[in-house]
Motif scaffolding. Sequence first.
Motif, PDB file in Angstrom:
ATOM      1  N   UNK A  55       0.834  -1.213   0.000  1.00 18.81           N
ATOM      2  CA  UNK A  55       0.000   0.000   0.000  1.00 18.81           C
ATOM      3  C   UNK A  55       0.861   1.253   0.000  1.00 18.81           C
ATOM      4  N   UNK A  56       1.921   1.249   0.811  1.00 21.29           N
ATOM      5  CA  UNK A  56       2.812   2.408   0.870  1.00 21.29           C
ATOM      6  C   UNK A  56       3.473   2.656  -0.485  1.00 21.29           C
ATOM      7  N   UNK A  57       3.867   1.562  -1.155  1.00 22.75           N
ATOM      8  CA  UNK A  57       4.506   1.684  -2.463  1.00 22.75           C
ATOM      9  C   UNK A  57       3.566   2.318  -3.475  1.00 22.75           C
ATOM     10  N   UNK A  58       2.320   1.888  -3.469  1.00 19.29           N
ATOM     11  CA  UNK A  58       1.329   2.451  -4.395  1.00 19.29           C
ATOM     12  C   UNK A  58       1.082   3.922  -4.069  1.00 19.29           C
ATOM     13  N   UNK A  59       0.952   4.241  -2.784  1.00 18.78           N
ATOM     14  CA  UNK A  59       0.715   5.626  -2.374  1.00 18.78           C
ATOM     15  C   UNK A  59       1.868   6.539  -2.776  1.00 18.78           C
ATOM     16  N   UNK A  60       3.070   5.968  -2.836  1.00 16.84           N
ATOM     17  CA  UNK A  60       4.248   6.752  -3.212  1.00 16.84           C
ATOM     18  C   UNK A  60       4.438   6.845  -4.719  1.00 16.84           C
ATOM     19  N   UNK A  61       3.499   6.290  -5.481  1.00  8.94           N
ATOM     20  CA  UNK A  61       3.571   6.371  -6.932  1.00  8.94           C
ATOM     21  C   UNK A  61       4.139   5.141  -7.602  1.00  8.94           C
ATOM     22  N   UNK A  62       4.292   4.044  -6.860  1.00 10.36           N
ATOM     23  CA  UNK A  62       4.806   2.804  -7.438  1.00 10.36           C
ATOM     24  C   UNK A  62       3.836   2.214  -8.450  1.00 10.36           C
ATOM     25  N   UNK A  63       4.301   1.228  -9.199  1.00 11.84           N
ATOM     26  CA  UNK A  63       3.486   0.692 -10.300  1.00 11.84           C
ATOM     27  C   UNK A  63       2.415  -0.297  -9.845  1.00 11.84           C
ATOM     28  N   UNK A  64       2.374  -0.607  -8.563  1.00  9.04           N
ATOM     29  CA  UNK A  64       1.322  -1.476  -8.055  1.00  9.04           C
ATOM     30  C   UNK A  64       1.574  -2.953  -8.214  1.00  9.04           C
TER      31      UNK A  64
END
Length: 231
Positions: free
Chosen positions: A179-188
Motif C-alpha cells: 500500500x505504501x509503495x502504491x501511495x508513493x507512486x509505485x506501479x502497483x
Amino acid sequence: MRALIVAAGFGSRLRAVSPSKPLTEVAGVPLIARVIAAARAGGATAFTVVTGHEADAVESYLRGLDSSIVCIRTTDWSRANGHSVLTGADAIGPERHLLMMSDHLFDPAIVAHTLAAPDAPLTLAIDRRLNNPLVDLEDVTRVRTSGDRIAAIGKHLADYDAFDCGVFAVDGRFHAALRDSIAAGGNGSISAGVEALAHRGGARVVDIGDAWWLDVDDPTALAQAEAALAS
C-alpha cells in the motif's frame, strides 16, 4: 495455513490456447486446479482466490472443485497484480498466509519449505539455478539476494543471483508495504511491494534447491509443463 491465489489477469500470451489462463488445461487439468492441489499437498488448508478476467467462468469452476474456496473479485483486473493482492488481503486478513499465482506450477515441497522458513513479513521461494532450462529469461522475475534477504527484485535486473518462483509466505506487513509503495507512486506490482519491504529489511528468501517449478505463461511453457507431467 491459508493461501491467497491471484487469478485475475488477462493472460494475453495464452489467449490463442484458452480465453482464461487459470482454466487453461495442462494434461487435461486446469492450471488453477493443479496449483491448489500442489499447495494443499505442501501444507495449505484453505484458499481465497482473487478473480477478474473471465471471473464468472473461474468462479463457477472453483465452486464445483471445492465449495470451501472463497472467491473475491478485484474491481479492475487490468491493473498490476499488487492490486489483486490487496483485494484479497481485505478478505484474508493480516495473519501469515501463502501467496501464489494461478499460472505457476510447482513441487509441493516448495510450499513446505516456504512455510517452514523463520517468521518474516515476507519469504519468497527462489531458484538459484541460473541455468534452469525451464526459465524464460525475457519474462522471469529476477532477484538479487544478500544472504537470506532480498536486496533487489524485478524483471529487468542486470545483476541477479536467483529467480522468483512465485510462492510466498506473507503477512499484513507486506500488505502495508505494498500500500505504501502504491501511495508513493509505485506501479502497483507485487515486486514493487517486495522491494519496498526489502528496503526495510523485511523480505527474505528460501532456496528451493533442485525442486521443480514452471511459470506457464505462453504456449511454449504449456508444452513444457505437459511434457514434464507426462514424464
